[in-house]
Design a protein around this motif. Structure first.
Motif, PDB file in Angstrom:
ATOM      1  N   VAL A 189       0.833  -1.206   0.000  1.00  0.00           N
ATOM      2  CA  VAL A 189       0.000   0.000   0.000  1.00  0.00           C
ATOM      3  C   VAL A 189       0.870   1.260   0.000  1.00  0.00           C
ATOM      4  O   VAL A 189       0.652   2.180  -0.787  1.00  0.00           O
ATOM      5  CB  VAL A 189      -0.954   0.000   1.213  1.00  0.00           C
ATOM      6  CG1 VAL A 189      -1.589   1.372   1.409  1.00  0.00           C
ATOM      7  CG2 VAL A 189      -2.030  -1.063   1.032  1.00  0.00           C
ATOM      8  N   HIS A 190       1.856   1.294   0.883  1.00  0.00           N
ATOM      9  CA  HIS A 190       2.604   2.541   1.050  1.00  0.00           C
ATOM     10  C   HIS A 190       3.827   2.646   0.151  1.00  0.00           C
ATOM     11  O   HIS A 190       4.027   3.636  -0.533  1.00  0.00           O
ATOM     12  CB  HIS A 190       2.983   2.736   2.517  1.00  0.00           C
ATOM     13  CG  HIS A 190       1.798   3.085   3.353  1.00  0.00           C
ATOM     14  ND1 HIS A 190       1.181   4.312   3.283  1.00  0.00           N
ATOM     15  CD2 HIS A 190       1.066   2.347   4.226  1.00  0.00           C
ATOM     16  CE1 HIS A 190       0.136   4.330   4.102  1.00  0.00           C
ATOM     17  NE2 HIS A 190       0.039   3.142   4.689  1.00  0.00           N
ATOM     18  N   LYS A 191       4.647   1.589   0.163  1.00  0.00           N
ATOM     19  CA  LYS A 191       5.897   1.674  -0.591  1.00  0.00           C
ATOM     20  C   LYS A 191       5.633   1.611  -2.098  1.00  0.00           C
ATOM     21  O   LYS A 191       6.118   2.444  -2.854  1.00  0.00           O
ATOM     22  CB  LYS A 191       6.781   0.505  -0.181  1.00  0.00           C
ATOM     23  CG  LYS A 191       8.231   0.757  -0.413  1.00  0.00           C
ATOM     24  CD  LYS A 191       9.001  -0.176   0.496  1.00  0.00           C
ATOM     25  CE  LYS A 191      10.209  -0.720  -0.217  1.00  0.00           C
ATOM     26  NZ  LYS A 191      10.734  -1.884   0.493  1.00  0.00           N
ATOM     27  N   PHE A 192       4.866   0.602  -2.513  1.00  0.00           N
ATOM     28  CA  PHE A 192       4.642   0.428  -3.952  1.00  0.00           C
ATOM     29  C   PHE A 192       3.439   1.244  -4.435  1.00  0.00           C
ATOM     30  O   PHE A 192       3.439   1.753  -5.540  1.00  0.00           O
ATOM     31  CB  PHE A 192       4.456  -1.048  -4.292  1.00  0.00           C
ATOM     32  CG  PHE A 192       5.674  -1.867  -4.000  1.00  0.00           C
ATOM     33  CD1 PHE A 192       6.764  -1.851  -4.868  1.00  0.00           C
ATOM     34  CD2 PHE A 192       5.756  -2.626  -2.849  1.00  0.00           C
ATOM     35  CE1 PHE A 192       7.902  -2.586  -4.596  1.00  0.00           C
ATOM     36  CE2 PHE A 192       6.888  -3.367  -2.566  1.00  0.00           C
ATOM     37  CZ  PHE A 192       7.972  -3.349  -3.441  1.00  0.00           C
ATOM     38  N   GLY A 193       2.434   1.340  -3.589  1.00  0.00           N
ATOM     39  CA  GLY A 193       1.219   2.040  -3.993  1.00  0.00           C
ATOM     40  C   GLY A 193       1.268   3.536  -3.718  1.00  0.00           C
ATOM     41  O   GLY A 193       0.376   4.271  -4.127  1.00  0.00           O
ATOM     42  N   GLY A 194       2.302   3.977  -3.000  1.00  0.00           N
ATOM     43  CA  GLY A 194       2.460   5.413  -2.764  1.00  0.00           C
ATOM     44  C   GLY A 194       1.504   5.991  -1.738  1.00  0.00           C
ATOM     45  O   GLY A 194       1.391   7.204  -1.598  1.00  0.00           O
ATOM     46  N   GLY A 195       0.791   5.139  -1.005  1.00  0.00           N
ATOM     47  CA  GLY A 195      -0.103   5.634   0.045  1.00  0.00           C
ATOM     48  C   GLY A 195      -1.436   6.131  -0.497  1.00  0.00           C
ATOM     49  O   GLY A 195      -1.786   5.891  -1.640  1.00  0.00           O
ATOM     50  N   ILE A 196      -2.153   6.831   0.363  1.00  0.00           N
ATOM     51  CA  ILE A 196      -3.532   7.239   0.058  1.00  0.00           C
ATOM     52  C   ILE A 196      -3.541   8.694  -0.424  1.00  0.00           C
ATOM     53  O   ILE A 196      -2.968   9.560   0.237  1.00  0.00           O
ATOM     54  CB  ILE A 196      -4.419   7.123   1.326  1.00  0.00           C
ATOM     55  CG1 ILE A 196      -4.140   5.810   2.068  1.00  0.00           C
ATOM     56  CG2 ILE A 196      -5.899   7.262   0.970  1.00  0.00           C
ATOM     57  CD1 ILE A 196      -4.271   4.569   1.232  1.00  0.00           C
ATOM     58  N   PRO A 197      -4.177   8.974  -1.545  1.00  0.00           N
ATOM     59  CA  PRO A 197      -4.150  10.346  -2.066  1.00  0.00           C
ATOM     60  C   PRO A 197      -5.110  11.296  -1.346  1.00  0.00           C
ATOM     61  O   PRO A 197      -5.924  10.864  -0.537  1.00  0.00           O
ATOM     62  CB  PRO A 197      -4.570  10.167  -3.532  1.00  0.00           C
ATOM     63  CG  PRO A 197      -5.394   8.934  -3.545  1.00  0.00           C
ATOM     64  CD  PRO A 197      -4.900   8.057  -2.423  1.00  0.00           C
ATOM     65  N   ASN A 198      -5.007  12.544  -1.657  1.00  0.00           N
ATOM     66  CA  ASN A 198      -5.904  13.609  -1.197  1.00  0.00           C
ATOM     67  C   ASN A 198      -5.907  13.793   0.319  1.00  0.00           C
ATOM     68  O   ASN A 198      -6.875  14.285   0.880  1.00  0.00           O
ATOM     69  CB  ASN A 198      -7.356  13.371  -1.656  1.00  0.00           C
ATOM     70  CG  ASN A 198      -7.431  13.112  -3.148  1.00  0.00           C
ATOM     71  OD1 ASN A 198      -6.702  13.731  -3.917  1.00  0.00           O
ATOM     72  ND2 ASN A 198      -8.278  12.181  -3.556  1.00  0.00           N
ATOM     73  N   GLY A 199      -4.840  13.402   0.977  1.00  0.00           N
ATOM     74  CA  GLY A 199      -4.746  13.597   2.422  1.00  0.00           C
ATOM     75  C   GLY A 199      -5.781  12.835   3.222  1.00  0.00           C
ATOM     76  O   GLY A 199      -6.063  13.158   4.361  1.00  0.00           O
ATOM     77  N   ARG A 200      -6.357  11.810   2.623  1.00  0.00           N
ATOM     78  CA  ARG A 200      -7.383  11.050   3.333  1.00  0.00           C
ATOM     79  C   ARG A 200      -6.774   9.898   4.124  1.00  0.00           C
ATOM     80  O   ARG A 200      -5.616   9.554   3.959  1.00  0.00           O
ATOM     81  CB  ARG A 200      -8.413  10.510   2.343  1.00  0.00           C
ATOM     82  CG  ARG A 200      -9.217  11.637   1.728  1.00  0.00           C
ATOM     83  CD  ARG A 200     -10.385  11.074   0.955  1.00  0.00           C
ATOM     84  NE  ARG A 200     -11.127  12.160   0.336  1.00  0.00           N
ATOM     85  CZ  ARG A 200     -11.570  12.132  -0.915  1.00  0.00           C
ATOM     86  NH1 ARG A 200     -11.355  11.078  -1.662  1.00  0.00           N
ATOM     87  NH2 ARG A 200     -12.233  13.148  -1.400  1.00  0.00           N
ATOM     88  N   THR A 201      -7.607   9.313   4.956  1.00  0.00           N
ATOM     89  CA  THR A 201      -7.157   8.211   5.796  1.00  0.00           C
ATOM     90  C   THR A 201      -7.655   6.887   5.219  1.00  0.00           C
ATOM     91  O   THR A 201      -8.775   6.797   4.739  1.00  0.00           O
ATOM     92  CB  THR A 201      -7.737   8.369   7.220  1.00  0.00           C
ATOM     93  OG1 THR A 201      -7.460   9.683   7.665  1.00  0.00           O
ATOM     94  CG2 THR A 201      -7.131   7.357   8.169  1.00  0.00           C
ATOM     95  N   LEU A 202      -6.798   5.884   5.296  1.00  0.00           N
ATOM     96  CA  LEU A 202      -7.171   4.555   4.832  1.00  0.00           C
ATOM     97  C   LEU A 202      -8.185   3.946   5.795  1.00  0.00           C
ATOM     98  O   LEU A 202      -8.029   4.032   7.009  1.00  0.00           O
ATOM     99  CB  LEU A 202      -5.922   3.671   4.751  1.00  0.00           C
ATOM    100  CG  LEU A 202      -6.110   2.255   4.228  1.00  0.00           C
ATOM    101  CD1 LEU A 202      -6.510   2.276   2.763  1.00  0.00           C
ATOM    102  CD2 LEU A 202      -4.822   1.449   4.408  1.00  0.00           C
ATOM    103  N   LYS A 203      -9.223   3.345   5.255  1.00  0.00           N
ATOM    104  CA  LYS A 203     -10.228   2.728   6.113  1.00  0.00           C
ATOM    105  C   LYS A 203     -10.073   1.214   6.135  1.00  0.00           C
ATOM    106  O   LYS A 203     -10.142   0.578   7.183  1.00  0.00           O
ATOM    107  CB  LYS A 203     -11.614   3.094   5.596  1.00  0.00           C
ATOM    108  CG  LYS A 203     -12.754   2.535   6.431  1.00  0.00           C
ATOM    109  CD  LYS A 203     -14.061   3.211   6.032  1.00  0.00           C
ATOM    110  CE  LYS A 203     -15.223   2.688   6.840  1.00  0.00           C
ATOM    111  NZ  LYS A 203     -16.419   3.520   6.622  1.00  0.00           N
ATOM    112  N   MET A 204      -9.891   0.617   4.946  1.00  0.00           N
ATOM    113  CA  MET A 204      -9.709  -0.832   4.879  1.00  0.00           C
ATOM    114  C   MET A 204      -9.028  -1.194   3.563  1.00  0.00           C
ATOM    115  O   MET A 204      -8.979  -0.388   2.635  1.00  0.00           O
ATOM    116  CB  MET A 204     -11.046  -1.563   4.981  1.00  0.00           C
ATOM    117  CG  MET A 204     -12.048  -1.150   3.914  1.00  0.00           C
ATOM    118  SD  MET A 204     -13.630  -2.000   4.095  1.00  0.00           S
ATOM    119  CE  MET A 204     -14.785  -0.645   4.045  1.00  0.00           C
TER     120      MET A 204
END
Lengths: 164, 541
Positions: free
Chosen positions: B373-388
């Motif tokens: 999710v974080h390293k390859f996917g670059g994390g969550i866009p738009n400053g939002r929080t991951l839910k699941m």
């Protein structure tokens, strides 16, 4: 659409028959033949299924069973431009339902029914395998639209309206 | 190979086509001609570089500069600056690296490529390029071994089926090999329809010969002389790519009578699916190849004993076949040096949903969800929080962010409750409602249930009905519990894997978001604001 009032039909049936003759005798060709038939005629009418059944010597009940089983086959005429909206999870998460809603508003039409001018029909499909581009809309066979926003919908439709 | 001073590789695949890749390539061609650079610049199409979302990717060799172009103006800039003046257009560069290094390796250091070894570095329509990179070496070696020897090597490698179930491939081949029959078949399951999965597509479009080679080796090992690739009718690009590759392979004597001059013969053809998720189930797929409705068969007998036309049949996924040639070529030990003890090798993951970088990566088995999710996917866009995160595909589990240390391999479901499945990582951020997500997913299963057995046909319908009630604000605690009851029934009594696996995602989301489901019962509005409750007097029943 019956043979009588369709001037093109004879030619279309001929094209289909040529294909059938080329694969006849091989096992398990029904689905491929139906693919071809739908490609040529646009949809699989009862007459057409009857024809395939006779040509391949497969019971009509089996042909009908296969046609209704698979999502890809349609027994109703579709719009000239079939709009396929992917509702796979990845597209859904990216707002595919809103695209669908906008399309239905714009075209004022039920799912799977052609518009009154016959130009469009809207179909919900499962994953189109382009999840990184979600939400994805496919028009016809090749026109993929990725990362579509609801506001782009009318612009996309206009392209096809202008082409008329 | 490189006769002109500059070579440009354009990544062409179904995903990049959406970004206008073909148009950009043609435009590049036009510009090169207009500036009289035709003798200097060679433009080649290649498969996917596995990274999307940033525009169409162009790799310029020998400078090893990767450009991402989003408009015609970008292309023009590359031609004017780089080709004419030799200056790298810095603001369009996304990766600059040393010769020999792969794109992904420089970007994300622990990506390992087996399956995607050639995707994005060769022209998939050019068989010679595949051969130049050790293509068909595995087959040549296999043909010098005994069939038993090939199977032994595969068993030693502990390769497990990449379609989701993880059955040991060598064992499957051995079963098939041991059955006596005048005819046997090899089938490649390319009916990729798992929502969120697009890896097979990338393999078929980026490196079709790796699949063909794997299938021919399988044919030799089990004693089959005919193979089918069963592929989704909607995958137009993949179908064209495979058909082209097959006819090339025939031309070069890699298919057909006496493969590579030996006594072994193998024919291969493509069969189109017609949109039925259940056809991913191997016996349903076999029914479909036979031209019938794709309803699963009763097992046993399993396909290795009685499959296509009741003959012994090997059915493997695209990715599994693509793993085979390098295993034979480089040996089981090499393969086992990657991944985990029980699940060696690599896995191709499809990263999608609310991620900055959506696309395909191939990493060693045992990589954690967090890294994906974080390293390859670059994390969550738009400053939002991951839910699941849903891992593994439609039938995979939902996990919460705090569970993301789960390392994915074939045993991770047992160990940590996160399934590997077909390698989907679907990130879902806080703007989504758990009820709504569950409803969409269950509608999918209800639609795709083939109707053969009642637990699945009726179970999925009732589940959708209940979730619909929740999304309208009419759910009850009893209904919530009923979802568990139906899950138990479906798991125990469904006819095939489709119905049996529906409870996996359902239970996992109910377990983790019980409060959110129950707040649809107790509060007047959906807590996330996604579901539209029926307005007047809610909860009458």
């Amino acid at each position: 659409m019956s043979l009588v009032n369709c001037p093109d039909c004879q030619r279309l049936y001929k094209e289909l028959d040529e294909y059938i003759d080329s694969v006849k005798g091989n096992t398990g060709v029904l689905i491929n033949v139906l693919h071809k038939a739908q490609e040529i005629f646009g949809y699989l009418s009862e007459e057409l299924q009857q024809h395939v059944s006779e040509k391949l010597d497969i019971p009509l009940s089996q042909v009908y069973g296969v046609v209704t089983f698979y999502n890809f086959f349609s027994m109703k005429p579709k719009g000239k431009n079939q709009i396929k909206v992917c509702l796979g999870t990845a597209c859904y998460v990216k707002g595919a339902d809103k695209i669908l809603e906008r399309l239905r508003d714009e075209l004022n039409v039920e799912m799977n029914e052609p518009t009154s001018d016959g130009l469009f029909s809207i179909h919900a499909v499962r994953c189109l395998g382009a999840c990184s581009m979600a939400p994805v809309v496919l028009i016809g066979e090749d026109d993929y639209y990725g990362r579509v926003s609801p506001d782009e919908v009318s612009k996309i439709l206009d392209k096809y309206r202008r082409a008329e | 190979m490189m006769s002109k001073p500059i070579t440009v590789l354009v990544s062409i695949d179904s995903n990049s086509l959406l970004l206008g890749a073909r148009h950009f390539k043609n435009y590049l061609n036009t510009l090169v001609e207009n500036y009289n650079l035709s003798s200097m610049v060679e433009i080649l199409e290649t498969g996917s570089f596995g990274d999307y979302g940033r525009g169409v990717l162009f790799l310029v060799l020998p400078d090893d500069v990767m450009y991402s172009a989003k408009s015609e103006a970008d292309i023009e800039k590359i031609v004017l600056e780089h080709f004419l003046k030799g200056r790298i257009v810095k603001d369009l560069v996304i990766a600059e690296f040393d010769s020999g290094g792969s794109v992904e390796a420089s970007e994300s250091s622990n990506e390992e490529r087996i399956v995607l070894r050639n995707a994005g570095s060769i022209d998939p329509r050019n068989l010679e390029e595949y051969i130049a990179l050790d293509g068909y070496q595995g087959l040549a070696k296999a043909l010098r071994m005994t069939p038993e020897g090939v199977i032994e090597e595969l068993k030693k490698s502990s390769l497990r089926g990449r379609g989701g179930a993880g059955f040991p491939t060598g064992l499957k081949w051995e079963f098939t090999q041991k059955v006596r029959s005048d005819e046997k078949f090899v089938i490649c399951n390319a009916d990729e329809g798992e929502p969120g999965t697009f890896k097979d597509r990338l393999i078929m479009e980026g490196d079709p010969h790796s699949v063909i080679e794997g299938m021919v080796i399988a044919g030799y090992a089990v004693g089959a002389s005919k193979g089918y690739i069963y592929i989704r009718g909607e995958y137009f690009e993949s179908v064209a790519s495979l058909r082209g590759a097959i006819s090339k392979a025939y031309e070069y004597g890699l298919l057909g009578q006496s493969v590579l001059g030996t006594e072994f013969s193998f024919d291969l053809s493509v069969r189109l699916g017609a949109g039925a998720y259940v056809c991913g189930e191997e016996t349903a797929l076999i029914e479909s190849i036979e031209g019938k409705s794709g309803r699963p068969r009763l097992k046993p007998p399993y396909p290795p004993v009685s499959g296509l036309y009741d003959k012994p049949t090997v059915v493997n996924n695209v990715e599994t076949f693509a793993c085979v040639p390098p295993i034979i070529d480089k040996g089981a030990g090499w393969f086992r040096s990657m991944g985990t003890q029980s699940s060696p090798g690599t896995k191709v993951f499809s990263l999608c949903g609310d991620l900055v970088k959506r696309g395909i990566v191939e990493v060693p088995m045992g990589t954690s969800v967090r890294d994906l999710v974080h390293k390859f996917g670059g994390g969550i866009p738009n400053g939002r929080t991951l839910k699941m995160v849903q891992t593994g595909g439609a039938a995979g589990t939902f996990i919460k962010p705090e569970e993301m240390d789960a390392e994915l391999d074939f045993d991770s479901f047992k160990k940590s409750g996160a399934s590997l499945g077909s390698g989907v990582i679907l990130a879902i951020d806080e703007t989504h409602c758990a009820v709504d997500i569950a409803k969409n997913l269950m509608e999918f299963f209800a639609h795709e249930s083939c109707g053969k057995c009642s637990p699945c046909r009726e179970g999925t319908r009732v589940i959708v009905h209940i979730l619909n009630e929740f999304s309208k604000g009419r759910g009850t605690v009893e209904m919530f519990n009923q979802l568990y009851d139906i899950s138990d029934t479906m798991e125990e009594s469904s006819f095939c894997g489709l119905g049996q696996s529906v409870p996996i995602p359902l239970r996992s989301i109910l377990d983790r978001f019980e409060n959110e489901f129950l707040s649809h019962v107790n509060s007047p509005v959906c807590p996330v604001g996604v579901c539209k409750f029926d307005k007047p007097e809610k909860k009458k029943r």
